[in-house]
Every structure is written in C-alpha cells, then in structure tokens.
Design a protein around this motif. Structure first.
Motif, PDB file in Angstrom:
ATOM      1  N   LEU A   1       0.821  -1.205   0.000  1.00  0.00           N
ATOM      2  CA  LEU A   1       0.000   0.000   0.000  1.00  0.00           C
ATOM      3  C   LEU A   1       0.861   1.263   0.000  1.00  0.00           C
ATOM      4  O   LEU A   1       0.546   2.235  -0.693  1.00  0.00           O
ATOM      5  CB  LEU A   1      -0.944  -0.005   1.208  1.00  0.00           C
ATOM      6  CG  LEU A   1      -2.084  -1.018   1.155  1.00  0.00           C
ATOM      7  CD1 LEU A   1      -2.842  -1.030   2.473  1.00  0.00           C
ATOM      8  CD2 LEU A   1      -3.011  -0.703  -0.005  1.00  0.00           C
ATOM      9  N   TRP A   2       1.939   1.266   0.771  1.00  0.00           N
ATOM     10  CA  TRP A   2       2.820   2.427   0.805  1.00  0.00           C
ATOM     11  C   TRP A   2       3.475   2.648  -0.564  1.00  0.00           C
ATOM     12  O   TRP A   2       3.578   3.777  -1.030  1.00  0.00           O
ATOM     13  CB  TRP A   2       3.893   2.259   1.875  1.00  0.00           C
ATOM     14  CG  TRP A   2       4.863   3.404   1.879  1.00  0.00           C
ATOM     15  CD1 TRP A   2       6.127   3.421   1.360  1.00  0.00           C
ATOM     16  CD2 TRP A   2       4.629   4.709   2.377  1.00  0.00           C
ATOM     17  NE1 TRP A   2       6.691   4.646   1.520  1.00  0.00           N
ATOM     18  CE2 TRP A   2       5.777   5.475   2.146  1.00  0.00           C
ATOM     19  CE3 TRP A   2       3.553   5.313   3.009  1.00  0.00           C
ATOM     20  CZ2 TRP A   2       5.888   6.799   2.506  1.00  0.00           C
ATOM     21  CZ3 TRP A   2       3.671   6.641   3.366  1.00  0.00           C
ATOM     22  CH2 TRP A   2       4.821   7.359   3.116  1.00  0.00           C
ATOM     23  N   ARG A   3       3.923   1.566  -1.214  1.00  0.00           N
ATOM     24  CA  ARG A   3       4.542   1.675  -2.535  1.00  0.00           C
ATOM     25  C   ARG A   3       3.563   2.225  -3.562  1.00  0.00           C
ATOM     26  O   ARG A   3       3.906   3.086  -4.364  1.00  0.00           O
ATOM     27  CB  ARG A   3       5.067   0.312  -2.972  1.00  0.00           C
ATOM     28  CG  ARG A   3       5.825   0.355  -4.267  1.00  0.00           C
ATOM     29  CD  ARG A   3       6.464  -0.977  -4.550  1.00  0.00           C
ATOM     30  NE  ARG A   3       6.239  -1.289  -5.943  1.00  0.00           N
ATOM     31  CZ  ARG A   3       6.307  -2.469  -6.470  1.00  0.00           C
ATOM     32  NH1 ARG A   3       6.589  -3.503  -5.712  1.00  0.00           N
ATOM     33  NH2 ARG A   3       6.100  -2.659  -7.737  1.00  0.00           N
ATOM     34  N   SER A   4       2.316   1.737  -3.544  1.00  0.00           N
ATOM     35  CA  SER A   4       1.320   2.233  -4.501  1.00  0.00           C
ATOM     36  C   SER A   4       0.978   3.691  -4.212  1.00  0.00           C
ATOM     37  O   SER A   4       0.766   4.474  -5.135  1.00  0.00           O
ATOM     38  CB  SER A   4       0.068   1.370  -4.463  1.00  0.00           C
ATOM     39  OG  SER A   4      -0.577   1.491  -3.219  1.00  0.00           O
ATOM     40  N   TYR A   5       0.959   4.082  -2.948  1.00  0.00           N
ATOM     41  CA  TYR A   5       0.700   5.483  -2.590  1.00  0.00           C
ATOM     42  C   TYR A   5       1.850   6.372  -3.071  1.00  0.00           C
ATOM     43  O   TYR A   5       1.621   7.459  -3.612  1.00  0.00           O
ATOM     44  CB  TYR A   5       0.531   5.616  -1.079  1.00  0.00           C
ATOM     45  CG  TYR A   5       0.419   7.043  -0.612  1.00  0.00           C
ATOM     46  CD1 TYR A   5      -0.743   7.772  -0.832  1.00  0.00           C
ATOM     47  CD2 TYR A   5       1.480   7.662   0.027  1.00  0.00           C
ATOM     48  CE1 TYR A   5      -0.840   9.093  -0.415  1.00  0.00           C
ATOM     49  CE2 TYR A   5       1.397   8.969   0.443  1.00  0.00           C
ATOM     50  CZ  TYR A   5       0.233   9.689   0.225  1.00  0.00           C
ATOM     51  OH  TYR A   5       0.140  10.983   0.634  1.00  0.00           O
ATOM     52  N   ALA A   6       3.086   5.921  -2.917  1.00  0.00           N
ATOM     53  CA  ALA A   6       4.248   6.710  -3.322  1.00  0.00           C
ATOM     54  C   ALA A   6       4.320   6.854  -4.840  1.00  0.00           C
ATOM     55  O   ALA A   6       4.741   7.890  -5.350  1.00  0.00           O
ATOM     56  CB  ALA A   6       5.526   6.070  -2.788  1.00  0.00           C
TER      57      ALA A   6
END
Length: 116
Positions: free
Chosen positions: A24-29
């Motif tokens: 989720l953090w990677r997709s948000y970034a």
C-alpha cells in the motif's frame, strides 16, 4: 501445543500486515492503484548493450540497441563519438530463402608492389 499455534498465527498475521502495508505504501508513493503493482505486465527494456570491445586502454566501441535500431558508439576518448546510427539489426537479410551477404563499397586491398 496450542500456545505454539497461537504464537505462529500471530506471527503470520503480523508478517502479512507488514507485506500488505508495504504494498500500500509503494502504490501510494507511485500514485497508482494498489493492485496495479501485482497485476501489471512488465515492460520490455527499450535500451540494451548488444556488444562492446576495447580498442585501447581508454577507448571502447559499444553497440547499443534502442527500439530495434542499433547504434555504434565510441566512448572513452576526449569526446564520445557516434560512429554509425540507424542500423536495423545485426542479422543477415533473408530474401526468398536466399541469404544476402552485406556488400562493401571499398575495393579489396592487393598485397605486394608492382615493378615498372
């Protein structure tokens, strides 16, 4: 016995939470959908080094392929030089089952001198 299974289930839950949080953090970034990273097709690299050879201690000839077109570059001297560009591919041309060898415009050298 149940204590071991209980701790193993907690460990699996924490590990899964860390993995999901990382995705989720990677997709948000990156600014994309969370499932896009899992199901998108990998892009073919557009740039590839086909061959390279050393000319001397400093200079090197590099054959680079970009989008099915090859470029011959000399690097390492005072200035990097593009020697040839727009080479379609390194394969011989096949026309109606006959292999066409490349032709050169320079005449062949003759060995020896002629005396008058």
């Amino acid at each position: 016995m149940l204590d071991i299974l209980y701790y193993l289930a907690i460990f699996a839950f924490v590990a899964a939470s860390i993995v999901v949080g990382g995705l989720l953090w990677r997709s948000y970034a990156e600014g994309v959908s969370p499932t896009a990273g899992l199901f998108r097709a990998r892009q073919e690299p557009r740039l590839d080094v086909v061959a390279q050879t050393n000319l001397d201690g400093r200079r090197r000839l590099v054959l680079i392929r970009r989008d099915d077109t090859e470029h011959l570059i000399m690097t390492g001297g005072p200035v990097d030089v593009v020697i040839e560009t727009g080479i379609k591919d390194g394969k011989p041309v096949v026309s109606s089952g006959v292999v066409v060898e490349p032709t050169f415009s320079r005449p062949a050298r003759t060995a020896g001198k002629t005396e008058a």
